[in-house]
Design an enzyme around this catalytic site. Structure first.
Site, mmCIF file in Angstrom:
data_model
loop_
_atom_site.group_PDB
_atom_site.id
_atom_site.type_symbol
_atom_site.label_atom_id
_atom_site.label_comp_id
_atom_site.label_asym_id
_atom_site.label_seq_id
_atom_site.Cartn_x
_atom_site.Cartn_y
_atom_site.Cartn_z
ATOM 1 C CE LYS A 177 -4.241 -1.815 0.482
ATOM 2 N NZ LYS A 177 -4.056 -3.227 0.794
ATOM 3 C CD GLU A 233 -10.272 3.420 -0.168
ATOM 4 O OE1 GLU A 233 -10.208 4.650 -0.333
ATOM 5 O OE2 GLU A 233 -9.426 2.628 -0.643
ATOM 6 C CB SER A 238 0.470 -8.053 -1.187
ATOM 7 O OG SER A 238 -0.418 -8.940 -0.537
HETATM 8 C C1 PLP Z 1 -5.060 -4.296 0.743
HETATM 9 C C2 PLP Z 1 -4.293 -5.520 0.600
HETATM 10 C C3 PLP Z 1 -4.516 -6.412 -0.463
HETATM 11 C C4 PLP Z 1 -5.624 -6.251 -1.456
HETATM 12 O O1 PLP Z 1 -5.586 -5.083 -2.212
HETATM 13 P P1 PLP Z 1 -5.165 -5.053 -3.730
HETATM 14 O O2 PLP Z 1 -5.526 -3.695 -4.165
HETATM 15 O O3 PLP Z 1 -5.948 -6.128 -4.428
HETATM 16 O O4 PLP Z 1 -3.713 -5.309 -3.789
HETATM 17 C C5 PLP Z 1 -3.672 -7.504 -0.590
HETATM 18 N N1 PLP Z 1 -2.682 -7.722 0.297
HETATM 19 C C6 PLP Z 1 -2.451 -6.898 1.337
HETATM 20 C C7 PLP Z 1 -1.330 -7.218 2.261
HETATM 21 C C8 PLP Z 1 -3.250 -5.786 1.522
HETATM 22 O O5 PLP Z 1 -3.001 -4.979 2.565
#
Ligand code: PLP
Length: 389
Positions: free
Chosen positions: A84, A106, A371
């Site tokens: 993020k 949000e 992620s």
């Molecule tokens: C917010 C989040 C996601 C999902 O959001 P995308 O916009 O689909 O990437 C995936 N993994 C983590 C660790 C998140 O914080």
């Protein structure tokens, strides 16, 4: 920067928002070409964010799979513990450039709210974060973090009280305060130009994968895997690889076993308009936006970015769903094999990657975007484990 991805995308918004979207597109076009902006962006990505992130060979996890070699793109090591930051940094710098002293955002899992609050503090911008009441309850540690970082957290009590409703509340705020406020949207969704801006800012993930794969394997990955909520870490992973022979796999949340929808928008939804864009949407039998279900708040969303809708229809990217129990299994595998606690969102992608690696030869290289880290999910994992025992 196109308004459309095939038939998908566009800007289906009240007229009062059109000037703000036009201003945003203009500002972004100028900023991305401005060497001073790019320098400042690169400097903060490195010194505040911790970029570049490594590509890690998960040798023991690969042995468990017993096939192709699995490598992890370590976005969990970024400041704030998730990808993020990439998007929040770019948009916060843009807000400063546009002379807007206030950020709104949000958040679902709270990760985007935390990233926005961090950048708000670092760049001296007032920050307010809309969060569904249900998510406030299940993501306590992130609510605490946002408050400590000086942001105001506004619980949203309308609708299903989750991410979809938080986006609606943020859009309403933006309409009322558009002169002083930048809406720092957290995924590759919403009206044009957001999906394009967010995809560009997250594409640093795929560019680094491409560069490091060249160094480590001497060629592009055979397969790249990423989880899909709104789709920002996935589109950031995929975009720089689209022109290569790499297979691409997006992983949605299937929710609990037997769930009607889970949060598998591309798998079980159909084309429709949500949050200002034409894309896939999960609808119930009455045609209302469906109530989604997933163990991970970050994937628990009935919409998806319009570029993914296009990539799905074109067949360039394959999308599958993984259930809650698969994500929990992958969480444990990564903890026990590699000493890494993943967020439950990318745990869905890890599960799918292991399944893929199992049926591929050892010479193949599978890259999974990790992620985010799992600290925020310890309560959820403990609860799920206890329920099963
Ligand atoms: C917010 C989040 C996601 C999902 O959001 P995308 O916009 O689909 O990437 C995936 N993994 C983590 C660790 C998140 O914080």
């Amino acid at each position: 920067m196109g308004r459309r991805f095939g038939p998908y995308g566009g800007a289906y918004v009240p007229e009062t928002l059109v000037p703000a979207l036009v201003e945003l597109e203009q500002a972004w076009r100028e900023a991305r070409r401005d060497p001073a902006f790019r320098r400042e962006h690169a400097r903060l990505a490195r010194t505040l964010g911790g970029r570049p992130t490594p590509l890690y060979h998960a040798a023991r996890l690969s042995r468990r799979a017993g096939g192709a070699q699995i490598w992890l793109k370590r976005e969990d090591l970024l400041h704030g513990g998730a990808h993020k930051f990439n998007n929040a940094l770019g948009q916060a710098l843009l807000a400063v450039r546009m002379g807007k002293p206030r950020l709104i955002a949000e958040t679902g899992a709270g990760q985007h709210g935390v990233a926005t609050a961090m950048l708000g503090a670092a760049l001296g911008l007032r920050t307010e974060v809309y969060m569904g009441e249900v998510d406030v309850a299940r993501q306590r540690p992130n609510v605490e973090r946002m408050r400590l970082l000086g942001a105001k957290v506004v619980p949203v009590t309308s609708g299903h009280r989750t991410l979809k409703d938080a986006i609606n509340a943020a859009l309403r705020d933006w309409i009322a305060n558009v002169r002083t406020t930048h809406y720092l949207l957290g995924s590759a969704v919403g009206p044009h130009p957001y999906p394009s801006i967010v995809a560009e800012l997250q594409s640093v993930i795929g560019r680094e994968i491409r560069r490091d794969a060249e160094r480590e394997f001497g060629r592009p990955p055979d397969l790249a895997v990423a989880c899909v909520g709104g789709g920002s870490n996935a589109i950031g992973t995929f975009r720089p690889l689209l022109g290569l022979p790499t297979e691409l796999l997006g992983v949605e949340a299937g929710g609990p076993r037997g769930a009607r929808y889970g949060a598998a928008t591309l798998g079980r939804g159909r084309p429709g308009i949500l949050h200002g864009a034409y894309s896939y949407v999960l609808e119930d039998r009455e045609g209302q936006v469906a109530e989604t279900a997933s163990i991970s708040a970050g994937l628990d969303y009935a919409g998806v970015g319009p570029e993914h809708a296009f990539l799905r229809d074109s067949g360039r990217v394959r999308y599958v769903a993984v259930h809650d129990d698969g994500a929990l299994a992958a969480f444990r595998w990564l903890a026990e094999d590699e000493g890494i606690l993943p967020a439950l969102e990318p745990a869905h992608a890890i599960y799918a990657a292991v399944r893929e690696a199992r049926r591929r030869p050892a010479r193949e290289r599978v890259v999974v975007t990790l992620s985010g880290r799992g600290d925020k999910d310890l309560e959820v994992v403990r609860g799920a484990t206890r329920a099963r025992a």
